[in-house]
Enzyme design. Structure first.
Site, mmCIF file in Angstrom:
data_model
loop_
_atom_site.group_PDB
_atom_site.id
_atom_site.type_symbol
_atom_site.label_atom_id
_atom_site.label_comp_id
_atom_site.label_asym_id
_atom_site.label_seq_id
_atom_site.Cartn_x
_atom_site.Cartn_y
_atom_site.Cartn_z
ATOM 1 N N CYS A 71 -5.298 -8.942 -0.449
ATOM 2 C CA CYS A 71 -5.785 -8.478 0.199
ATOM 3 C C CYS A 71 -6.533 -10.040 1.412
ATOM 4 O O CYS A 71 -5.770 -9.846 2.892
ATOM 5 C CB CYS A 71 -7.107 -7.443 0.529
ATOM 6 S SG CYS A 71 -8.372 -7.074 1.830
ATOM 7 N N ASP A 78 -5.799 -1.993 -7.055
ATOM 8 C CA ASP A 78 -3.930 -0.709 -6.898
ATOM 9 C C ASP A 78 -3.399 -1.100 -8.183
ATOM 10 O O ASP A 78 -2.429 -0.595 -8.316
ATOM 11 C CB ASP A 78 -3.006 -2.506 -5.951
ATOM 12 C CG ASP A 78 -4.036 -2.253 -4.162
ATOM 13 O OD1 ASP A 78 -4.239 -1.440 -4.000
ATOM 14 O OD2 ASP A 78 -2.678 -2.747 -3.640
ATOM 15 N N GLY A 89 5.152 3.248 8.069
ATOM 16 C CA GLY A 89 3.694 3.092 6.916
ATOM 17 C C GLY A 89 2.932 2.148 7.965
ATOM 18 O O GLY A 89 3.314 1.204 8.692
ATOM 19 N N HIS A 105 -23.702 7.013 25.828
ATOM 20 C CA HIS A 105 -23.031 6.828 26.995
ATOM 21 C C HIS A 105 -22.405 5.739 28.227
ATOM 22 O O HIS A 105 -24.067 5.194 28.638
ATOM 23 C CB HIS A 105 -23.162 8.296 28.114
ATOM 24 C CG HIS A 105 -22.073 8.636 29.422
ATOM 25 N ND1 HIS A 105 -21.220 8.793 29.131
ATOM 26 C CD2 HIS A 105 -22.702 8.330 30.481
ATOM 27 C CE1 HIS A 105 -20.345 8.469 30.704
ATOM 28 N NE2 HIS A 105 -21.274 8.308 31.664
ATOM 29 N N ALA A 118 -8.069 -1.377 0.237
ATOM 30 C CA ALA A 118 -9.119 -2.925 -0.302
ATOM 31 C C ALA A 118 -10.081 -2.056 -0.525
ATOM 32 O O ALA A 118 -11.256 -2.202 -1.233
ATOM 33 C CB ALA A 118 -8.826 -3.606 0.721
HETATM 34 P P1 FAD Z 1 -4.600 -7.763 -5.117
HETATM 35 O O1 FAD Z 1 -5.358 -7.476 -4.127
HETATM 36 O O2 FAD Z 1 -3.577 -7.270 -5.514
HETATM 37 O O3 FAD Z 1 -5.412 -8.349 -6.566
HETATM 38 C C1 FAD Z 1 -4.898 -8.921 -7.729
HETATM 39 C C2 FAD Z 1 -5.661 -9.923 -8.338
HETATM 40 O O4 FAD Z 1 -4.866 -10.496 -9.282
HETATM 41 C C3 FAD Z 1 -4.495 -11.307 -7.256
HETATM 42 O O5 FAD Z 1 -5.425 -12.010 -6.911
HETATM 43 C C4 FAD Z 1 -3.374 -11.312 -8.748
HETATM 44 O O6 FAD Z 1 -3.475 -12.922 -8.084
HETATM 45 C C5 FAD Z 1 -4.802 -11.332 -9.576
HETATM 46 N N1 FAD Z 1 -3.785 -11.602 -10.975
HETATM 47 C C6 FAD Z 1 -3.027 -10.266 -11.597
HETATM 48 N N2 FAD Z 1 -2.421 -10.553 -12.460
HETATM 49 C C7 FAD Z 1 -2.945 -11.241 -12.810
HETATM 50 C C8 FAD Z 1 -3.207 -12.058 -14.510
HETATM 51 N N3 FAD Z 1 -2.855 -11.568 -15.718
HETATM 52 N N4 FAD Z 1 -4.094 -13.067 -14.620
HETATM 53 C C9 FAD Z 1 -4.967 -13.493 -13.470
HETATM 54 N N5 FAD Z 1 -5.023 -12.874 -12.567
HETATM 55 C C10 FAD Z 1 -4.229 -12.773 -12.326
HETATM 56 N N6 FAD Z 1 -5.593 -2.672 2.867
HETATM 57 C C11 FAD Z 1 -6.909 -2.036 3.512
HETATM 58 O O7 FAD Z 1 -7.765 -1.809 3.073
HETATM 59 N N7 FAD Z 1 -6.782 -2.611 4.976
HETATM 60 C C12 FAD Z 1 -5.986 -3.108 5.204
HETATM 61 O O8 FAD Z 1 -5.574 -3.145 6.677
HETATM 62 C C13 FAD Z 1 -4.697 -3.677 4.505
HETATM 63 N N8 FAD Z 1 -3.677 -4.491 5.190
HETATM 64 C C14 FAD Z 1 -2.947 -4.546 3.988
HETATM 65 C C15 FAD Z 1 -1.593 -5.491 4.643
HETATM 66 C C16 FAD Z 1 -1.108 -6.233 4.153
HETATM 67 C C17 FAD Z 1 0.270 -6.700 4.371
HETATM 68 C C18 FAD Z 1 -1.085 -5.423 2.892
HETATM 69 C C19 FAD Z 1 0.060 -5.965 1.485
HETATM 70 C C20 FAD Z 1 -2.001 -4.992 1.923
HETATM 71 C C21 FAD Z 1 -2.357 -4.671 2.509
HETATM 72 N N9 FAD Z 1 -4.102 -4.043 2.724
HETATM 73 C C22 FAD Z 1 -4.713 -3.373 3.230
HETATM 74 C C23 FAD Z 1 -3.793 -3.567 0.916
HETATM 75 C C24 FAD Z 1 -4.929 -4.236 0.055
HETATM 76 O O9 FAD Z 1 -4.692 -5.286 0.276
HETATM 77 C C25 FAD Z 1 -4.611 -4.401 -1.428
HETATM 78 O O10 FAD Z 1 -5.594 -1.965 -1.418
HETATM 79 C C26 FAD Z 1 -6.734 -4.726 -2.202
HETATM 80 O O11 FAD Z 1 -5.826 -6.183 -1.893
HETATM 81 C C27 FAD Z 1 -6.102 -4.084 -3.736
HETATM 82 O O12 FAD Z 1 -6.920 -5.226 -4.013
HETATM 83 P P2 FAD Z 1 -6.961 -5.220 -5.706
HETATM 84 O O13 FAD Z 1 -8.228 -6.115 -6.136
HETATM 85 O O14 FAD Z 1 -6.685 -3.646 -6.346
HETATM 86 O O15 FAD Z 1 -5.933 -6.301 -6.138
#
Ligand code: FAD
Length: 512
Positions: A89, A358, A230, A490, A366
């Protein structure tokens, strides 16, 4: 946490013990076995009370909430991250893309300044490197903010790649190859997802970008084909078109933003097409060939096959959960096709191991990951918090924005509701004209029997901000009467929602 300590529940926590879970979104819950009791030592024998694997918006928020609870009840909290605080994110997703959108929009405002009587002398241009540098500064500032929050809440930030080796131990390998075994009473897996390249025959190599490449774009291509209509595809389509690229968007389904209401998708397509973006729905790329520094794509549409050419191809679809090599198979943690299986409490089939965001493959947003993180953290400290997915806002930050919550008209009809539908065009509002924002549509959907608000869908200026009123209405099970009787300031764009609610109630004032 000492076993003789009792948890004092705050009223906020008590109030949220909801069981309202959308079976479509959860899918697999019924099939989840009762959690197996993990082998547990007494909590004092663990180094950490709670350890979080991954520091995206799911993981870092979970760690902070756990830190707040640990401050009350004792025990240490840690968060393991192999790359940057903030995850996808902050570093490759939500934030950098929004900085790019804001940069492009400001450029467009200046280009069109004379529409509002503002004179700009000399040529209007942009310095893309400076724009990207501003983006980087925003990202690093926010990263620093998370590091400070970790310090404030006494959360240990552990750099390295983590793997579960038993239900209470994560082995971490840092970038110098150093190993550390970390023990914890509770583990929250928040490893997120990653961009993948769609397997289109011939499409590989130079000038094939994923969203990770697009946020770090070193240049603005003269032309690009974006695969996927999307959120990700459309946001980059807006950015690069606004910066002067010739952009074509290919969407496999018969509308862009396929999960959204058809009327909103139609208006979004009209608005984006007017800006010069070519949108092809029901279209898929079958193969690709690199010819004289250009990509040639063979596109199949309902009308036959055609060839498109562009300098660059951006893959705006395709993400995979990060569930490999983190010890899931070895521990017998159940997964499904889209990610880690969890119950509504965000618990895996091992009682003290949770998964959020995710990597669970539910809703890849996010703000959903963050709420799941808060709930998982609270459940680590003895609460019983269930996720409620009825009111999840979903926004595409194009200009104009596209925003949606709850059921679409099609979904509501499929679920057997008799509907009251209200529509209003925000462009006809005084405030919209004052700020020179035209076009758009607001659509609200209510159940005609009890007047319950079922969905709200907006394409128009500031849709992301306007939507929140409807998010709250759905969350609190407000009725059409409640909303129609609510006084809106308004002149504001919020009046568009009020007029749509009046329209659904059968008495819209400002509709011809
Ligand atoms: P992530 O953000 O993917 O974080 C997971 C973390 O775990 C990463 O930092 C990774 O390095 C770490 N990790 C993984 N495996 C290991 C391991 N074995 N050991 C240590 N660390 C590890 N969502 C919105 O709500 N609004 C938006 O405007 C939006 N815009 C987006 C635009 C783009 C271009 C993209 C690609 C996504 C967007 N999203 C948006 C989606 C959003 O980014 C994700 O839904 C969100 O980041 C998921 O959060 P998370 O914490 O589950 O995983």
């Amino acid at each position: 946490m000492e076993s003789n300590q009792t948890l004092v529940r705050s009223p906020m926590i008590e109030g949220a013990l909801t069981t309202d879970v959308n079976p479509i979104l959860i899918g697999q819950i019924d099939s989840i076995a009762q959690p197996e009791e993990a082998t547990r030592m007494s909590s004092s024998s663990y180094e950490f009370e709670t350890i979080v694997l991954g520091a995206g918006p799911g993981g870092y928020v979970a760690a902070i909430r756990a830190g707040q609870l640990s401050a009350e009840m004792g025990g240490k909290v840690g968060c393991i991250e192999k790359e940057f605080l903030g995850g996808t994110c902050l570093n490759w997703g939500c934030i950098p893309s929004k900085v790019m959108i804001a940069n492009a929009e400001r450029y467009q405002h200046v280009l069109h300044a004379k529409d509002m009587g503002v004179q700009v002398n000399g040529d209007v241009g942009y310095d893309f490197a400076a724009m990207q540098a501003r983006k980087e500064k925003v990202v690093t500032t926010l990263r620093g903010g998370i590091a400070n929050l970790f310090k404030k809440h006494k959360i240990e930030h552990i750099g390295g790649t983590g793997k579960l080796v038993d239900p209470n131990t994560i082995e971490v390998i840092d970038d110098k190859g150093g190993k550390r075994a970390i023990t914890a009473k509770n583990i929250i897996i928040a490893t997120g997802s990653r961009a993948i390249k769609l397997p289109i025959p011939g499409l590989d190599g130079e000038n094939v970008w994923t969203s990770d490449d697009a946020v770090n774009a070193p240049f603005v291509p003269k032309s690009m084909i974006i695969i996927g209509g999307g959120a990700v595809g459309l946001e980059f389509a807006y950015v690069f078109n606004a910066m002067g690229s010739k952009v074509v968007v290919l969407e496999l389904m018969d509308q862009i933003v396929p999960t959204m209401d058809a009327d909103i998708a139609k208006e979004a397509e009209r608005q984006l097409s007017r800006q010069g973006i070519k949108i092809m729905t029901g279209a898929s790329a079958k193969s690709a060939e690199r010819v004289k520094g250009q990509w040639q794509l063979q596109i199949e549409t309902g009308k036959g096959v055609e060839m498109l050419e562009a300098e660059l191809v951006l893959l705006g679809v395709g993400r995979k959960p990060n569930i490999e090599n983190i010890g899931l198979e070895e521990l017998g943690i159940k997964t499904h096709q889209r990610g880690i299986e969890v119950d509504p409490f965000m618990r895996t089939n091992i009682a003290n191991v949770f998964a959020i965001g995710d990597c669970t493959g539910r809703i890849q947003l996010a703000h959903v990951a963050s709420m799941e993180g808060i709930f998982a953290a609270e459940n680590c400290y003895g609460l019983s918090r269930q996720m409620d997915y009825k009111a999840v806002p979903n926004v595409v930050y194009t200009v104009p924005e596209i925003a949606s919550v709850g059921l679409t008209e099609k979904e509501a009809k499929e679920q057997g509701y008799d509907l009251r539908i209200g529509k209003f065009q925000p462009g006809s509002l005084g405030r919209a004209m004052a700020v020179n924002e035209r076009g758009g549509i607001v659509k609200v959907i209510a159940d005609s029997k009890y007047g319950e608000i079922l969905g709200a869908h907006i394409c128009g200026p500031h849709a992301s901000d306007l939507l929140q009123e409807a998010v709250l209405a759905i969350k609190l099970e407000a009725t059409l009467d409640d909303l129609a009787e609510t006084i809106h300031p308004h002149p504001t764009l919020t009046e568009a929602l009020m007029e749509a609610f009046h329209d659904a109630a059968g008495h819209c004032i400002h509709k011809m």
